[in-house]
Design a protein around this motif. Sequence first.
Motif, PDB file in Angstrom:
ATOM      1  N   SER A   1      -5.624 -24.392  10.638  1.00 41.38           N
ATOM      2  CA  SER A   1      -6.245 -24.557   9.476  1.00 41.38           C
ATOM      3  C   SER A   1      -6.727 -25.837   9.014  1.00 41.38           C
ATOM      4  CB  SER A   1      -5.164 -24.160   8.291  1.00 41.38           C
ATOM      5  OG  SER A   1      -4.086 -24.601   8.184  1.00 41.38           O
ATOM      6  N   ALA A   2      -6.106 -26.862   9.635  1.00 42.73           N
ATOM      7  CA  ALA A   2      -6.389 -28.435   9.452  1.00 42.73           C
ATOM      8  C   ALA A   2      -7.911 -28.466  10.088  1.00 42.73           C
ATOM      9  CB  ALA A   2      -5.359 -29.278   9.950  1.00 42.73           C
ATOM     10  N   PHE A   3      -7.996 -28.138  11.202  1.00 44.40           N
ATOM     11  CA  PHE A   3      -8.967 -28.118  11.987  1.00 44.40           C
ATOM     12  C   PHE A   3     -10.470 -27.516  11.406  1.00 44.40           C
ATOM     13  CE2 PHE A   3     -12.355 -26.507  14.823  1.00 44.40           C
ATOM     14  CZ  PHE A   3     -12.719 -27.442  15.664  1.00 44.40           C
ATOM     15  N   ASP A   4      -9.931 -26.322  10.908  1.00 44.69           N
ATOM     16  CA  ASP A   4     -11.389 -25.458  10.096  1.00 44.69           C
ATOM     17  C   ASP A   4     -11.591 -26.328   8.985  1.00 44.69           C
ATOM     18  OD1 ASP A   4     -11.175 -23.573  11.926  1.00 44.69           O
ATOM     19  OD2 ASP A   4      -9.699 -22.302  10.986  1.00 44.69           O
ATOM     20  N   TYR A   5     -10.673 -26.830   8.413  1.00 44.32           N
ATOM     21  CA  TYR A   5     -10.712 -27.919   6.971  1.00 44.32           C
ATOM     22  C   TYR A   5     -11.695 -29.121   7.357  1.00 44.32           C
ATOM     23  CZ  TYR A   5      -9.468 -30.829   2.961  1.00 44.32           C
ATOM     24  OH  TYR A   5      -9.490 -31.678   1.706  1.00 44.32           O
ATOM     25  N   VAL A   6     -11.441 -29.694   8.274  1.00 36.70           N
ATOM     26  CA  VAL A   6     -12.388 -30.777   8.593  1.00 36.70           C
ATOM     27  C   VAL A   6     -13.681 -30.251   8.848  1.00 36.70           C
ATOM     28  CG1 VAL A   6     -12.499 -32.889  10.152  1.00 36.70           C
ATOM     29  CG2 VAL A   6     -10.245 -32.252   9.256  1.00 36.70           C
ATOM     30  N   TYR A   7     -13.639 -29.299   9.868  1.00 34.88           N
ATOM     31  CA  TYR A   7     -15.204 -28.666  10.055  1.00 34.88           C
ATOM     32  C   TYR A   7     -15.972 -28.344   9.015  1.00 34.88           C
ATOM     33  CZ  TYR A   7     -18.336 -25.838  12.934  1.00 34.88           C
ATOM     34  OH  TYR A   7     -19.382 -25.468  13.797  1.00 34.88           O
ATOM     35  N   ASP A   8     -15.220 -27.665   7.963  1.00 29.70           N
ATOM     36  CA  ASP A   8     -15.942 -27.405   6.927  1.00 29.70           C
ATOM     37  C   ASP A   8     -16.431 -28.555   5.884  1.00 29.70           C
ATOM     38  OD1 ASP A   8     -15.784 -24.613   7.598  1.00 29.70           O
ATOM     39  OD2 ASP A   8     -14.027 -24.412   6.000  1.00 29.70           O
ATOM     40  N   VAL A   9     -15.479 -29.635   5.860  1.00 29.48           N
ATOM     41  CA  VAL A   9     -16.009 -30.762   5.011  1.00 29.48           C
ATOM     42  C   VAL A   9     -17.188 -31.258   5.669  1.00 29.48           C
ATOM     43  CG1 VAL A   9     -15.206 -33.153   4.746  1.00 29.48           C
ATOM     44  CG2 VAL A   9     -13.662 -31.377   4.312  1.00 29.48           C
ATOM     45  N   LEU A  10     -17.305 -31.492   7.149  1.00 33.32           N
ATOM     46  CA  LEU A  10     -18.404 -31.985   7.582  1.00 33.32           C
ATOM     47  C   LEU A  10     -19.617 -31.390   7.512  1.00 33.32           C
ATOM     48  CD1 LEU A  10     -16.613 -33.407  10.981  1.00 33.32           C
ATOM     49  CD2 LEU A  10     -17.751 -34.665   9.253  1.00 33.32           C
ATOM     50  N   ALA A  11     -19.527 -29.959   7.448  1.00 31.28           N
ATOM     51  CA  ALA A  11     -20.637 -28.914   7.443  1.00 31.28           C
ATOM     52  C   ALA A  11     -21.216 -29.115   5.842  1.00 31.28           C
ATOM     53  CB  ALA A  11     -20.095 -27.512   7.556  1.00 31.28           C
ATOM     54  N   GLN A  12     -20.175 -29.472   5.114  1.00 38.39           N
ATOM     55  CA  GLN A  12     -20.763 -29.365   3.637  1.00 38.39           C
ATOM     56  C   GLN A  12     -21.273 -30.882   3.006  1.00 38.39           C
ATOM     57  OE1 GLN A  12     -17.838 -27.690   1.345  1.00 38.39           O
ATOM     58  NE2 GLN A  12     -17.327 -25.946   2.668  1.00 38.39           N
ATOM     59  N   ASN A  13     -21.154 -31.895   3.928  1.00 42.62           N
ATOM     60  CA  ASN A  13     -21.479 -33.187   3.573  1.00 42.62           C
ATOM     61  C   ASN A  13     -22.902 -33.460   3.845  1.00 42.62           C
ATOM     62  OD1 ASN A  13     -21.969 -36.289   4.122  1.00 42.62           O
ATOM     63  ND2 ASN A  13     -19.821 -36.091   3.428  1.00 42.62           N
ATOM     64  N   ARG A  14     -23.652 -33.434   2.768  1.00 43.01           N
ATOM     65  CA  ARG A  14     -25.231 -33.367   2.746  1.00 43.01           C
ATOM     66  C   ARG A  14     -25.780 -34.676   3.554  1.00 43.01           C
ATOM     67  NH1 ARG A  14     -27.573 -34.080  -1.808  1.00 43.01           N
ATOM     68  NH2 ARG A  14     -29.481 -33.085  -1.084  1.00 43.01           N
ATOM     69  N   ALA A  15     -25.075 -35.946   3.293  1.00 39.46           N
ATOM     70  CA  ALA A  15     -25.572 -37.065   3.909  1.00 39.46           C
ATOM     71  C   ALA A  15     -25.399 -36.638   5.421  1.00 39.46           C
ATOM     72  CB  ALA A  15     -24.855 -38.395   3.150  1.00 39.46           C
ATOM     73  N   PHE A  16     -24.108 -36.588   5.988  1.00 39.04           N
ATOM     74  CA  PHE A  16     -24.189 -36.274   7.477  1.00 39.04           C
ATOM     75  C   PHE A  16     -25.073 -35.400   7.947  1.00 39.04           C
ATOM     76  CE2 PHE A  16     -21.357 -34.468  10.792  1.00 39.04           C
ATOM     77  CZ  PHE A  16     -21.611 -35.144  11.854  1.00 39.04           C
ATOM     78  N   GLN A  17     -25.284 -34.166   7.183  1.00 37.39           N
ATOM     79  CA  GLN A  17     -26.076 -33.374   7.706  1.00 37.39           C
ATOM     80  C   GLN A  17     -27.699 -33.691   7.859  1.00 37.39           C
ATOM     81  OE1 GLN A  17     -25.195 -30.492   9.586  1.00 37.39           O
ATOM     82  NE2 GLN A  17     -23.249 -31.311   8.876  1.00 37.39           N
ATOM     83  N   GLU A  18     -27.903 -34.752   6.815  1.00 32.98           N
ATOM     84  CA  GLU A  18     -29.351 -34.974   6.776  1.00 32.98           C
ATOM     85  C   GLU A  18     -29.608 -36.128   7.746  1.00 32.98           C
ATOM     86  OE1 GLU A  18     -31.242 -36.683   2.798  1.00 32.98           O
ATOM     87  OE2 GLU A  18     -30.531 -38.638   3.896  1.00 32.98           O
TER      88      GLU A  18
END
Length: 496
Positions: free
Chosen positions: A360-377
Amino acid sequence: MTFAPIEGELRKIYETDRATFTDARIELELKYGSILQPTQRFNRRLVSFQANKNVKMHRWFKYKEAFSAQLVHKLIESFGLKPPSHILDPFAGVSTALLAARECGLDATGIEVLPICDIVWLAKSQTGSHVVSELKSVRQWVESTPTGQSQRRFSHIPITLHAFDTDTEAELMWYDEQFVNLVTCKSLKSLLKFVLLSILEDISYTSKDGQFLRWDIRSDKVRKRNQKRVAAGKRPYKEFRKASILDVKTAILKALDLIISDVALTDVDSVHSGKQQLIQGTVLDALPRQDTGQFDAVITSPPYCNRYDYTRTYALELAFLGLTNKEVIALRQDMISCTVENRSKLKRLQALYESLGRLSAFDYVYDVLAQNRAFQEILDALRIRSRRREVNNTGVISMVEGYFTELAFVTLELFRVCKPGAYVGIVNDNVRYSGEVIPVDLLMTDIAASLGFEPESIHVLQQRKGNSSQQMGKYGREALRKSILIWKKPGIRDAD
């Protein structure tokens, strides 16, 4: 004093040619602008090896990527740490933070993947055990004994071939054999192994220079390479000549003199303060296995997102310790992704967290990165640049993605292993690829905030970092921030 970012000025920095979107990065600048603090207390000298060059014990091994002991002392003071506080450096390097903590009587734990750093740690951490008279006896033996030549070869890997002339290599290996037979004391043997490790650059045709080793024009490697270029109608490579290449005996005596001088001045009582340990291995595997809530502070500097390959820069030292080329390549993949050759570690991380019962911790970090607009930009912008054939190596995209992904997992674990009220201090550089400015300090801080930390301040050094002449010529000059990030874990720290 803090920065007061103006959106129009920010757009000039980020929008070099309006080929990509920049809104999310500008939003980051505006979001954290109030904690961007220009500082005179910290400078580039403090956050680099420069300030260690003349400092007792820290000067024994030139590790250009290290920060200074003085920086650690300043942060320890700033964080209000006193014995028996326990600090962590998850990217320990040559253990500057551990040794500075010891000087302050603090406990410290470090994690480091480069095996050469374990040798350096052993040499420095055992300072109180080194006997001056024994060191002087070894020095006298070196000075008075004619240098021999070994039949044993240096265990080269492809990148280190022709690093020494034939006589130098034979003499180096002869001393390696003699030191093994000369002493019986385990700590002294370890120290002498370190001495030989520390002189490799001085006696070789190589010089450490950022992303690679520079090779002296006198080496067979450069001569043969230039002959091929000239034969093909090309210009020879630009000539580089080291200021000096020491003979082995001179280099050993120079190193021993430095060590003897420092050991003689060492207060034995001071080097036994606190408890320090260095864990050898990749932080991605080691940190998740640390106990929860044990550290009062973190002081560290991860590898920068700048394509510097430690396994190439320290190839001579790794080969001297006996690593094969296959092992060096594997080591490169174990490190935080900061080269274009690094491959994704997501599957490896997923398997690790599943084995620890923390998927669940792995999934949590993965979701945080997926939702970070600056990172995805940033990733989208680099992909656009790549399609426009403006990225000179597409490995940059996977490197940047891997870098922030892996640091997000490190940040998650830092939050877990820190006590309530603990401070985290991190040194890092912003970078620019194909005209795209990547605000490493702000993106790391934003991810840390998503994972539970409270951003306290970002100290911005006055001496900013430039970028390559190639980028400046195409996209304009833009000085990049060099920063010290300060985060806090919510809660109140226990009284000492």
